[in-house]
Design an enzyme around this catalytic site. Structure first.
Site, PDB file in Angstrom:
ATOM      1  N   ARG A 117      12.896   2.349  26.131  1.00  0.00           N
ATOM      2  CA  ARG A 117      12.644   0.911  26.405  1.00  0.00           C
ATOM      3  C   ARG A 117      11.171   0.559  26.540  1.00  0.00           C
ATOM      4  O   ARG A 117      10.808  -0.467  27.104  1.00  0.00           O
ATOM      5  CB  ARG A 117      13.406   0.446  27.647  1.00  0.00           C
ATOM      6  CG  ARG A 117      14.903   0.653  27.518  1.00  0.00           C
ATOM      7  CD  ARG A 117      15.686  -0.215  28.469  1.00  0.00           C
ATOM      8  NE  ARG A 117      17.100   0.051  28.293  1.00  0.00           N
ATOM      9  CZ  ARG A 117      17.763   1.005  28.943  1.00  0.00           C
ATOM     10  NH1 ARG A 117      17.146   1.749  29.837  1.00  0.00           N
ATOM     11  NH2 ARG A 117      19.032   1.179  28.705  1.00  0.00           N
ATOM     12  N   LYS A 223      -9.256 -12.409  14.415  1.00  0.00           N
ATOM     13  CA  LYS A 223      -7.851 -12.072  14.710  1.00  0.00           C
ATOM     14  C   LYS A 223      -7.604 -12.104  16.215  1.00  0.00           C
ATOM     15  O   LYS A 223      -6.584 -12.620  16.679  1.00  0.00           O
ATOM     16  CB  LYS A 223      -7.472 -10.717  14.122  1.00  0.00           C
ATOM     17  CG  LYS A 223      -6.012 -10.389  14.431  1.00  0.00           C
ATOM     18  CD  LYS A 223      -5.232  -9.791  13.326  1.00  0.00           C
ATOM     19  CE  LYS A 223      -3.748  -9.743  13.702  1.00  0.00           C
ATOM     20  NZ  LYS A 223      -2.960  -8.938  12.812  1.00  0.00           N
ATOM     21  N   HIS A 244       0.965 -14.402   2.165  1.00  0.00           N
ATOM     22  CA  HIS A 244       1.924 -13.344   2.469  1.00  0.00           C
ATOM     23  C   HIS A 244       3.358 -13.685   2.059  1.00  0.00           C
ATOM     24  O   HIS A 244       4.127 -12.783   1.762  1.00  0.00           O
ATOM     25  CB  HIS A 244       1.887 -13.002   3.965  1.00  0.00           C
ATOM     26  CG  HIS A 244       0.687 -12.192   4.365  1.00  0.00           C
ATOM     27  ND1 HIS A 244      -0.609 -12.598   4.147  1.00  0.00           N
ATOM     28  CD2 HIS A 244       0.582 -10.977   4.983  1.00  0.00           C
ATOM     29  CE1 HIS A 244      -1.444 -11.678   4.614  1.00  0.00           C
ATOM     30  NE2 HIS A 244      -0.755 -10.689   5.119  1.00  0.00           N
TER      31      HIS A 244
HETATM   32  P1  NAD Z   1      -1.047   2.574   4.238  1.00  0.00           P
HETATM   33  O1  NAD Z   1      -0.786   2.765   5.661  1.00  0.00           O
HETATM   34  O2  NAD Z   1       0.033   2.910   3.265  1.00  0.00           O
HETATM   35  O3  NAD Z   1      -2.373   3.371   3.839  1.00  0.00           O
HETATM   36  C1  NAD Z   1      -2.830   3.314   2.512  1.00  0.00           C
HETATM   37  C2  NAD Z   1      -3.041   4.715   1.920  1.00  0.00           C
HETATM   38  O4  NAD Z   1      -4.282   5.242   2.385  1.00  0.00           O
HETATM   39  C3  NAD Z   1      -1.980   5.737   2.289  1.00  0.00           C
HETATM   40  O5  NAD Z   1      -1.761   6.574   1.188  1.00  0.00           O
HETATM   41  C4  NAD Z   1      -2.654   6.515   3.417  1.00  0.00           C
HETATM   42  O6  NAD Z   1      -2.137   7.815   3.577  1.00  0.00           O
HETATM   43  C5  NAD Z   1      -4.083   6.552   2.933  1.00  0.00           C
HETATM   44  N1  NAD Z   1      -5.118   6.719   3.935  1.00  0.00           N
HETATM   45  C6  NAD Z   1      -5.149   6.180   5.181  1.00  0.00           C
HETATM   46  N2  NAD Z   1      -6.340   6.408   5.735  1.00  0.00           N
HETATM   47  C7  NAD Z   1      -7.069   7.110   4.860  1.00  0.00           C
HETATM   48  C8  NAD Z   1      -8.388   7.608   4.863  1.00  0.00           C
HETATM   49  N3  NAD Z   1      -9.230   7.371   5.872  1.00  0.00           N
HETATM   50  N4  NAD Z   1      -8.814   8.317   3.787  1.00  0.00           N
HETATM   51  C9  NAD Z   1      -7.975   8.513   2.722  1.00  0.00           C
HETATM   52  N5  NAD Z   1      -6.735   8.026   2.644  1.00  0.00           N
HETATM   53  C10 NAD Z   1      -6.291   7.321   3.709  1.00  0.00           C
HETATM   54  O7  NAD Z   1      -1.438   1.051   3.927  1.00  0.00           O
HETATM   55  P2  NAD Z   1      -2.345  -0.018   4.684  1.00  0.00           P
HETATM   56  O8  NAD Z   1      -2.924  -0.850   3.611  1.00  0.00           O
HETATM   57  O9  NAD Z   1      -3.233   0.593   5.669  1.00  0.00           O
HETATM   58  O10 NAD Z   1      -1.283  -0.872   5.488  1.00  0.00           O
HETATM   59  C11 NAD Z   1      -0.277  -1.598   4.823  1.00  0.00           C
HETATM   60  C12 NAD Z   1       0.849  -1.821   5.781  1.00  0.00           C
HETATM   61  O11 NAD Z   1       0.400  -2.589   6.885  1.00  0.00           O
HETATM   62  C13 NAD Z   1       2.006  -2.581   5.176  1.00  0.00           C
HETATM   63  O12 NAD Z   1       3.212  -1.962   5.549  1.00  0.00           O
HETATM   64  C14 NAD Z   1       1.917  -3.951   5.800  1.00  0.00           C
HETATM   65  O13 NAD Z   1       3.155  -4.582   5.919  1.00  0.00           O
HETATM   66  C15 NAD Z   1       1.347  -3.618   7.139  1.00  0.00           C
HETATM   67  N6  NAD Z   1       0.631  -4.736   7.772  1.00  0.00           N
HETATM   68  C16 NAD Z   1       0.907  -5.006   9.067  1.00  0.00           C
HETATM   69  C17 NAD Z   1       0.232  -5.998   9.722  1.00  0.00           C
HETATM   70  C18 NAD Z   1       0.492  -6.226  11.175  1.00  0.00           C
HETATM   71  O14 NAD Z   1       0.007  -7.228  11.712  1.00  0.00           O
HETATM   72  N7  NAD Z   1       1.200  -5.355  11.848  1.00  0.00           N
HETATM   73  C19 NAD Z   1      -0.755  -6.729   9.063  1.00  0.00           C
HETATM   74  C20 NAD Z   1      -1.037  -6.421   7.733  1.00  0.00           C
HETATM   75  C21 NAD Z   1      -0.338  -5.418   7.100  1.00  0.00           C
HETATM   76  N1  GLY Z   2      -0.977  -9.946   9.818  1.00  0.00           N
HETATM   77  C1  GLY Z   2      -0.430 -11.127  10.366  1.00  0.00           C
HETATM   78  C2  GLY Z   2      -0.395 -11.183  11.856  1.00  0.00           C
HETATM   79  O1  GLY Z   2      -0.791 -10.252  12.530  1.00  0.00           O
HETATM   80  O2  GLY Z   2       0.044 -12.132  12.398  1.00  0.00           O
END
Ligand code: NAD
Ligand code: GLY
Length: 365
Positions: A117, A223, A244
Site C-alpha cells: 500500500r 514542470k 500527446h
Molecule cells: P526508455 O525508458 O525506454 O529509455 C530509452 C532507451 O534508452 C532505452 O533503451 C534505455 O534502456 C536506454 N537508456 C536509458 N538511459 C541510458 C543511458 N544513459 N545511456 C544509454 N542508454 C540509455 O524511454 P524514455 O524516453 O526515457 O521514456 C519514455 C517513457 O516515459 C514512456 O513510457 C512514456 O510514456 C513515459 N513518460 C512518462 C511521463 C510521466 O510524467 N510519468 C512523461 C513522459 C513520458
Molecule cells: N508528462 C505529462 C505530465 O507529467 O503531466
C-alpha cells in the site's frame, strides 16, 4: 549542482541537476531504512549500476533488472518488481530506486505506490526525456494493450537525481526524443525559452553537456511550477500533454516501442499546431517555426503514412482527457501559450488528421 523544489506541502521534494551525481552521496539522506531495491534494465545496469551502488554503502541493496523496452512496460513485468521485493523480504520501510529512463521510472513509481500500500521511491533518470519530464510530477504506471499509460497512480518520489553526464551514452535517436518534451515547455509556457532552443538546437543535439543542463533546469523549473499548481491534472497540468493525444494514438497503433514516445509527441505536436492554425490561433509563420525546430531536433513531423483519420479518432477516444465522451485537446493560442479545449469543429480535426496523411504521401513519393 543545481537544486529545484517541487512544492507540494508534505509531499515536496528536491530535483538535483548536475554532472557526476549518480555516485555522489545524494541518495542516502532520502533513504529512511536499510533496505533498498534498485529497479533498472538490462541496458542501463551494465553502464551505471556500480556507480549508483557507491552511494548506497551500508544498505541492503537488491536489484531487479527488467528487459529493455516500452513493450515491457506492462502488468506482467511490473509483477517482477513485486516478486523481487517479496522474495528478498522487503518491508514497508524499503526504498525503491528507479535507475533508467521513463519506462523504468514509471514502472518503479507504480510499484512503489502499490507495494504494501505504498513505500518510498527515488528517481535517478538516465535519459533526457526522463530528466526533463517523466521523473518529475508523480505520474506512474504501465501500458495496456488497449491504451497507453492506462493503469497507474499519482505518486510522488522522495527526490529526483538528474546526472547530466550519463546522457553521453544515450543514442542520438533517444536524445531527439527527449528534445520533443523540452520543446513542449517552450511552446506551452515560455516563448523566450522556445527562442533559446531555436538558437541552441545544434549544440543540444550534439550533446553539449552545459547546454543540456540549462535545458533540463528550465524544463524542470516549468514542470515543477505546473505540478505544484495542479498535481492531479484538473487544469493547467493538461498543457504538459501537448501533442500527446495524437502521439499516444500513434504509439498504440504502431506497437509500443516502434515509434519512441518522444517521436510520437513530435509528430503529435505538429498535428496540434496544424489544428491550432486551422482554428485561427497560430499563424503560418508560427507553424513553420514549430516544424523547423522539430526537424532540427531530429524528430518526425508527420504521422505514420499507414494511419487513417478514422483510426486516429478511434484511438484518441480512449485518451485520459476525454470527459463525458467528449474529446479534449491541448492546442496552442500562440507560441508560449496553450489551452485545453473541446471547442473545435469536427471537420477541422478531420482536416488535420487527413492533412498529415496527404502530406506524407507527397513526401514519400
Ligand atoms: P526508455 O525508458 O525506454 O529509455 C530509452 C532507451 O534508452 C532505452 O533503451 C534505455 O534502456 C536506454 N537508456 C536509458 N538511459 C541510458 C543511458 N544513459 N545511456 C544509454 N542508454 C540509455 O524511454 P524514455 O524516453 O526515457 O521514456 C519514455 C517513457 O516515459 C514512456 O513510457 C512514456 O510514456 C513515459 N513518460 C512518462 C511521463 C510521466 O510524467 N510519468 C512523461 C513522459 C513520458
Ligand atoms: N508528462 C505529462 C505530465 O507529467 O503531466
Amino acid at each position: 549542482m543545481q537544486k529545484l523544489t517541487v512544492a507540494l506541502a508534505e509531499r515536496s521534494y528536491p530535483i538535483y541537476i548536475g554532472s557526476g551525481l549518480i555516485s555522489h552521496s545524494l541518495l542516502s539522506p532520502h533513504i529512511k531504512a536499510r533496505q533498498v531495491m534498485v529497479v533498472t534494465n538490462e541496458t542501463v545496469a551494465p553502464l551505471y549500476l556500480e556507480q549508483l551502488k557507491q552511494g548506497l554503502v551500508g544498505h541492503q541493496v537488491d536489484v531487479v533488472t527488467l528487459p529493455d523496452g516500452e513493450q515491457f512496460k506492462n502488468l506482467e513485468h511490473l509483477d517482477r518488481i513485486f516478486t523481487a521485493l517479496l522474495s528478498h523480504r522487503h518491508n514497508r520501510t524499503t526504498t525503491l530506486i528507479a535507475l533508467g529512463g521513463g519506462v523504468v521510472g514509471d514502472m518503479t513509481g507504480f510499484a512503489a505506490a502499490s507495494y504494501q500500500r505504498g513505500v518510498e521511491f527515488i528517481q535517478v533518470p538516465t535519459t533526457l526525456l526522463s530528466q526533463v519530464d517523466s521523473s518529475v510530477g508523480g505520474k506512474t504506471g504501465v501500458n495496456h494493450p488497449l491504451g497507453k499509460n492506462m493503469i497507474g497512480a499519482f505518486y510522488q518520489p522522495q527526490a529526483v537525481i538528474a546526472d547530466t553526464s550519463v546522457l553521453s551514452s544515450l543514442p542520438s535517436r533517444e536524445l531527439s526524443a527527449g528534445l520533443a518534451e523540452v520543446i513542449k515547455y517552450g511552446l506551452i509556457y515560455d516563448p523566450r525559452f522556445f527562442e533559446w532552443l531555436e538558437q541552441h538546437m545544434e549544440g543540444l543535439r550534439a550533446g553539449d553537456e552545459q547546454l543540456l543542463a540549462q535545458a533540463i533546469h528550465r524544463s524542470c523549473e516549468i514542470k515543477a511550477e505546473v505540478v505544484a499548481e495542479d498535481e492531479r491534472e484538473t487544469g493547467i497540468r493538461a498543457w504538459l500533454n501537448l501533442g500527446h493525444t495524437f502521439g499516444h494514438a500513434i504509439e498504440t497503433e504502431m506497437g509500443y516501442g516502434n515509434w519512441l514516445h518522444g517521436e510520437a509527441v513530435g509528430a503529435g505536436t505538429m498535428m496540434a499546431a496544424d489544428l491550432s492554425m486551422r482554428l485561427g490561433w497560430l499563424k503560418q509563420q508560427d507553424v513553420d517555426r514549430i516544424r523547423a525546430i522539430l526537424v532540427a531536433a531530429g524528430l518526425p513531423v508527420l504521422p505514420p503514412d499507414s494511419m487513417s483519420a478514422e483510426r486516429f479518432c478511434e484511438l484518441m477516444s480512449v485518451d485520459k482527457k476525454v470527459l463525458d465522451g467528449q474529446l479534449r485537446l491541448v492546442l496552442l493560442k500562440s507560441i508560449g501559450e496553450a489551452t485545453v479545449t473541446d471547442q473545435f469543429p469536427a471537420a477541422l480535426l478531420q482536416q488535420t488528421l487527413s492533412a498529415g496523411k496527404l502530406l506524407g504521401q507527397i513526401t514519400n513519393t
